[in-house]
Every structure is written in structure tokens, then in C-alpha cells.
Design an enzyme around this catalytic site. Structure first.
Site, PDB file in Angstrom:
ATOM      1  N   ARG A 131      -4.465 -30.088  -3.588  1.00 48.86           N
ATOM      2  CA  ARG A 131      -5.517 -28.638  -4.441  1.00 48.86           C
ATOM      3  C   ARG A 131      -6.667 -30.056  -4.800  1.00 48.86           C
ATOM      4  O   ARG A 131      -6.231 -30.981  -5.773  1.00 48.86           O
ATOM      5  CB  ARG A 131      -5.111 -28.469  -5.655  1.00 48.86           C
ATOM      6  N   THR A 132      -8.150 -29.742  -5.234  1.00 45.93           N
ATOM      7  CA  THR A 132      -8.495 -30.066  -5.708  1.00 45.93           C
ATOM      8  C   THR A 132      -8.308 -30.695  -7.255  1.00 45.93           C
ATOM      9  O   THR A 132      -8.347 -29.805  -8.294  1.00 45.93           O
ATOM     10  CB  THR A 132      -9.509 -29.716  -5.504  1.00 45.93           C
TER      11      THR A 132
END
Lengths: 243, 272
Positions: A20-21
């Protein structure tokens, strides 16, 4: 015999590394967009910062989309490039219909909003604030989509620091049907304040305009800054030894 | 002999804060007791140097978290007849620190027999704030005119200072700075200066949620000062009924009337 950890098959893979960013790496700073008489005018500087280093100095953050729209982005540059690929595909599929219809700025804005919102719902956002402007059938459109999916349409928009520094100036001095020269002067005024007061801004900016005829992205240039205030020459004139 | 009890005699530290209660506060926080919020000024304050002196400006909203607790407070504080100071941050801190330095300046004036200088106020304020390591949350714009000329300084809560031709502080500082950076030039006249200061404060009032209400301006020149309280009132109450509220008889329709006699009042005699 090597004592490596053997990853179990199946669902455990997902726990080992989630993708995930979490934070942006190479970022662009503010984008400002305004409506003027013939269409939309947008401006952004050409800097790509890697944390506090100015890593890239020729990043084009304003790109045309289809025939009728112009997209400007601040935030993570790699996510912006990914968005451009999605939009490429979108425009391609639209062209393949070959039905004389083409996606206008409202439709592209809606598409971007859906993309951004769905990504944030999966806790894996595209770390950008997007400015979408365009003209179709004489109708001017200027909107903004943030990384969490907040979207709105307005006569003048700004991202990042532009919200704090440029918005007050635009609220005071923007008016309907500005000429091209007036609009450029107003944008330059805002970009100068951003250059003075935003640490990630650089003095190399691009202006792009979109009208019914099409998109024009101008060559990059710099602004003239003024540092000759007499108070800057000798700040401690009245009080030797202070600072 | 009994057990020697070791008495923990703490030698009080000299100066600065005593942080013993911080552990208690942490413990209370863990138990769910929230600390009371303090009144911040959430502000736009500005100052600029014009051709004859210094102009200071401030908005008049004081906030306690999300609530406006004072719609018309005074943020431009008196330091000396020729020196004024705008304060942003925690209201109590700005008031206390400016009051304290103001009285120190007065004593100094009596001792020296001379007009106070802006750098004196600056040094007193910065050394006080530095010794409290930023815990005294006062961000100040100090301006005045003394024998050495007009001066404008900003003072940050940790004690650092800047000497500038134009300055803004507070939550609305970016909105006000946008106006200053685009419109300030040297050698402004008094009217132009006041107008620019009002524009900058209005930019803060209308673009920042922590600032609002009215504009206070203070113009200081050599030997003279003008404290223009509520110089501009850009947020008047609209839609006020000119007649006020009156409810004449017959305005409300009476549908039915029922009169019930209550029990008579009973007078008790003296012997009860």
C-alpha cells in the site's frame, strides 16, 4: 542447508508483505488553474523533489488528455504517470467506438474521481491532487480531485501550498472573462508568491492553456524576483549585535 | 534506632519549568481524563515598515478549539508609548509576556530617563521565551519607532527573532503573506500602508478559519502613535430586524380558552 523461511502458499502471502502507498517519494508542488475568457489556464513549476532534495528539474506536470481536457497534478510523480496511463487507455477505448463522440472534461473528471476514491477505499491511494480543466462545446470546466476522492468544480483551483498562498489572491482578483494577458499576469503573481514562500518551489514554470481549439503547453520560463529591500541590506542597522 | 527513612528532599531547580506534574498528566491521560483545552488566538497579525514608521495590524477573533470565545478581543498590546506588540498563540501567554516586558520597560525608562528602544523589548522578550524552551506559546510581531528609527521584528515561541520590512504571524499568516509578497514596496505612504495592512488582515479573516471579525490597526511614527481599534468592521450583522421583536396582542390566534381556578392560598397562623 539453507535456513530460509519458506513462505506458505495461500493466504499467508498477503500478510508477509502488504503493498500500500504509505508515503510519497518523488513529489511535485502546487498546481494553479483558472478560468478565463477563452478557456482554462493552468500553471505548475517543473520541480520533482525527493524529500528535501531537488532531484528532477524538468518534470512536466501538465498534460493534455484527449481533445478537450488538460490535467495537472501535484504529489507523487509515479502515481501521476500511472494515472496518465489509465487515461490513455480510457481515451483509446473511447476512440475505438468511433462514434463521433469524445470524452469531455466533465466525464474525465468523474472518471478520475471514481479512480481516486476507490483506491483510497482500499487504503492504497494514488498520492496526487489533480486539476482537470477543459472546454467542450463552448462550456468551460475546471475541477479538482484530491487523493482521498474529494472533488469539486470552481472558477479557480489550487493544490498544495497554492491553497494557502494563491487562493487568497485568486479570491480577491479573479473575475469573469479575463483576457489571456490578464490571466497570465494573475497566475504569475501567484507563482511568484509561491516561489518566495514554498520551499519546494523552483523558478522554472510552465503555463498551459486549453481553449475550444485545443491545448497549448508553453515553453518553460522563469520569473524575476526582487531582493533589494533596504531592510535586507543591513537588517541589524539599528541594533548592532542582535539578529 | 528506628529505620532511617530516606527523605527525598528535592532541591528546587533554578529557573525555568518544573516538569514533575508531567508524569501525573500522562497517567491521567492514560486513564481517559482529557486535559482542558486552552484559549488560543488562532490569528492573523501583520506588521510593515512604511516611510514614516511602522504599522501593525491584527484580527479580533479568539478561539477555544472550534468555538469562537471572543468576537472582539484586542491583540495589539501596549509595550511602551512608542512600541506596540501583536500576539498570536495562547492568549494567556501573549498577554502575560507582553505585560511583563512592558512593566520591565517602564522601570528601565525610570532608571535611564530615556525613551525605550525596540531592541530592548526584543531582547527581553526573546530571552524570556528562550529560557522556557518554546513552552510559552507566544508568537509576536513587535514594532515601534525610537531614536534609531523604525523597527519591525518577529519573535517565535522558541526565542528566535527576525528583523523584516514586512511580517505576518498566526494561522492566517500565509493568506496575509500572499498579499504582502505581491503588493509590498518600500516607501509607502501612511494611507497606502494602512490600506495594505487592512487588505492583508482581511485576507486572513476571509481565508483562514482561525481568524475573523474586525481589523485593528496601530500606526506608530516618530513621537506619535494612533491606535485605531476596530478600524474596519467587514463582518457586520446582516438581516437585523429594524423593528426589533414585538408580539402584539391578537398576533397569535387563540383557538380555545380554559380557566382552572387553583387552590386558594392558605395563610398559616403564628402558632405553627
Amino acid at each position: 542447508m539453507h535456513s530460509a523461511v519458506v513462505a506458505k502458499e495461500g493466504s499467508e502471502n498477503f500478510e508477509i508483505g502488504s503493498e500500500r502507498t504509505l508515503y510519497p517519494y518523488v513529489t511535485g508542488t502546487s498546481v494553479i488553474g483558472i478560468k478565463y475568457k477563452d478557456g482554462i489556464l493552468m500553471t505548475a513549476d517543473m520541480g520533482g523533489s525527493y524529500g528535501s532534495t531537488l532531484r528532477y528539474k524538468s518534470v512536466e506536470r501538465l498534460k493534455p488528455v484527449g481533445k478537450h481536457s488538460l490535467l495537472g497534478a501535484s504529489g507523487e510523480i509515479s502515481d501521476f504517470q500511472e494515472i496518465l496511463r489509465y487515461l490513455d487507455e480510457l481515451i483509446l477505448y473511447d476512440n475505438m467506438w468511433d462514434d463521433g463522440n469524445s470524452l469531455g472534461p466533465k466525464e474525465v473528471h468523474n472518471y478520475l474521481n471514481r479512480v481516486m476514491y476507490n483506491r483510497r477505499n482500499k487504503f492504497n491511494p494514488l498520492w496526487n491532487s489533480l486539476v482537470l480543466g477543459g472546454v467542450k462545446n463552448g462550456q468551460k470546466y475546471l475541477g479538482l480531485v484530491s487523493m482521498i476522492g474529494v472533488h469539486f468544480e470552481d472558477n479557480h483551483v489550487a493544490t498544495g501550498f497554492g491553497n494557502h498562498l494563491a487562493r487568497p489572491i485568486l479570491r480577491d482578483e479573479w473575475h469573469e472573462d479575463m483576457s489571456f494577458e490578464e490571466a497570465v499576469k494573475l497566475l504569475e503573481k501567484c507563482m511568484l508568491v509561491l516561489l518566495y514562500r514554498d520551499r519546494s518551489a523552483i523558478n522554472k514554470l510552465q503555463i498551459a492553456k486549453i481553449t475550444e481549439e485545443g491545448v497549448t503547453i508553453f515553453e518553460p520560463y522563469s520569473l524575476k524576483t526582487f531582493w533589494k529591500f533596504s531592510a535586507f541590506h543591513n537588517p541589524t542597522k539599528g541594533a548592532e549585535g542582535s539578529w | 534506632m528506628g529505620v532511617l527513612v530516606k527523605e527525598a528532599i528535592d532541591v528546587p531547580p533554578k529557573g525555568g519549568f518544573n516538569f514533575d506534574l508531567c508524569r501525573r498528566n500522562e497517567m491521567l491521560l492514560k486513564k481517559g481524563v482529557q486535559a482542558p483545552s486552552f484559549r488560543k488566538t488562532g490569528t492573523t497579525i501583520v506588521g510593515l515598515v512604511f516611510q514614516d514608521g511602522v504599522i501593525l495590524g491584527a484580527d479580533t477573533r479568539a478561539t477555544e478549539g472550534p468555538i469562537v470565545c471572543d468576537k472582539n478581543c484586542e491583540k495589539i498590546h501596549y509595550m511602551a508609548p512608542n512600541i506596540y506588540c501583536c500576539g498570536a498563540g495562547t492568549a494567556a501567554d501573549t498577554e502575560a509576556v507582553t505585560d511583563m516586558v512592558s512593566s520591565q520597560l517602564q522601570l528601565h525608562r525610570y532608571a535611564t530617563g530615556r525613551e525605550s528602544r525596540v531592541v530592548t523589548a526584543l531582547t527581553l522578550l526573546k530571552s524570556h521565551l528562550f529560557s522556557y524552551q518554546g513552552y510559552v506559546s507566544a508568537a509576536l510581531v513587535l514594532g515601534g519607532v525610537d531614536v534609531t528609527g523604525p523597527h519591525l521584528h518577529t519573535i517565535y515561541p522558541h526565542g528566535s527573532t527576525d528583523t523584516l520590512p514586512f511580517a505576518t504571524m498566526g494561522s492566517g499568516s500565509l493568506a496575509a503573506m500572499a498579499i504582502f509578497e505581491s503588493k509590498y514596496r518600500e516607501g509607502l505612504s501612511r494611507e497606502e500602508g494602512i490600506r495594505l495592512v487592512c487588505e492583508a488582515i482581511c485576507s486572513g479573516i476571509f481565508n483562514d478559519l482561525g481568524s475573523g471579525s474586525n481589523v485593528d490597526v496601530c500606526v506608530i511614527t516618530k513621537g506619535h502613535k494612533d491606535y485605531l481599534r476596530n478600524h474596519m468592521l467587514p463582518n457586520p450583522r446582516t438581516y437585523v430586524s429594524s423593528k426589533g421583536y414585538s408580539f402584539a396582542k391578537g398576533q397569535t390566534e387563540v383557538l380555545s380558552t380554559k380557566i382552572m381556578p387553583l387552590r386558594e392560598k392558605v395563610e398559616l397562623g403564628r402558632d405553627v
